[in-house]
Scaffold this motif. Structure first.
Motif, short mmCIF file in Angstrom:
data_model
loop_
_atom_site.label_atom_id
_atom_site.label_comp_id
_atom_site.label_asym_id
_atom_site.label_seq_id
_atom_site.Cartn_x
_atom_site.Cartn_y
_atom_site.Cartn_z
N UNK A 105 22.50 -59.34 -22.86
CA UNK A 105 22.05 -58.74 -21.61
C UNK A 105 22.46 -59.67 -20.48
N UNK A 106 23.21 -59.14 -19.54
CA UNK A 106 23.62 -59.92 -18.37
C UNK A 106 22.76 -59.53 -17.18
N UNK A 107 22.55 -60.50 -16.30
CA UNK A 107 21.79 -60.25 -15.08
C UNK A 107 22.65 -60.66 -13.88
N UNK A 108 22.45 -59.97 -12.79
CA UNK A 108 23.14 -60.31 -11.55
C UNK A 108 22.42 -61.47 -10.89
N UNK A 109 23.17 -62.43 -10.42
CA UNK A 109 22.55 -63.60 -9.79
C UNK A 109 23.32 -63.97 -8.54
N UNK A 110 22.64 -64.59 -7.65
CA UNK A 110 23.29 -65.11 -6.46
C UNK A 110 23.23 -66.62 -6.50
#
Length: 83
Positions: free
Chosen positions: A4-9
């Motif tokens: 599972x990938x998550x969007x990050x800043x």
């Protein structure tokens, strides 16, 4: 393997980002895939790049004016940062 990938800043030094994006392009990878590979190698205590890739990195660093090294990693301060 399913993940599972998550969007990050994240904030990253501008020239370093340019080098990483160019390297990802050369390797036909997304920036995220390149970063995952670098991190997974580092966490296993392994070098992420072979000699030919290191030559490419050296040239990209020259092109984008990146003179930072690992020795600089804990000493970086943003312009205007009073710390």
């Amino acid at each position: 393997m399913n993940i599972e990938r998550v969007q990050t800043g994240v904030r990253i030094e501008k020239r370093l980002l340019k080098v990483l994006k160019a390297l990802a392009e050369l390797k036909d990878l997304s920036l995220g895939d390149l970063l995952e590979g670098i991190c997974l190698h580092a966490l296993d205590g392994k070098a992420p790049f072979e000699k030919e890739t290191l030559k490419q990195v050296k040239e990209l660093k020259r092109i984008y004016g990146l003179s930072l090294t690992a020795a600089d990693s804990h000493q970086l301060k943003e312009a205007g940062d009073a710390r």
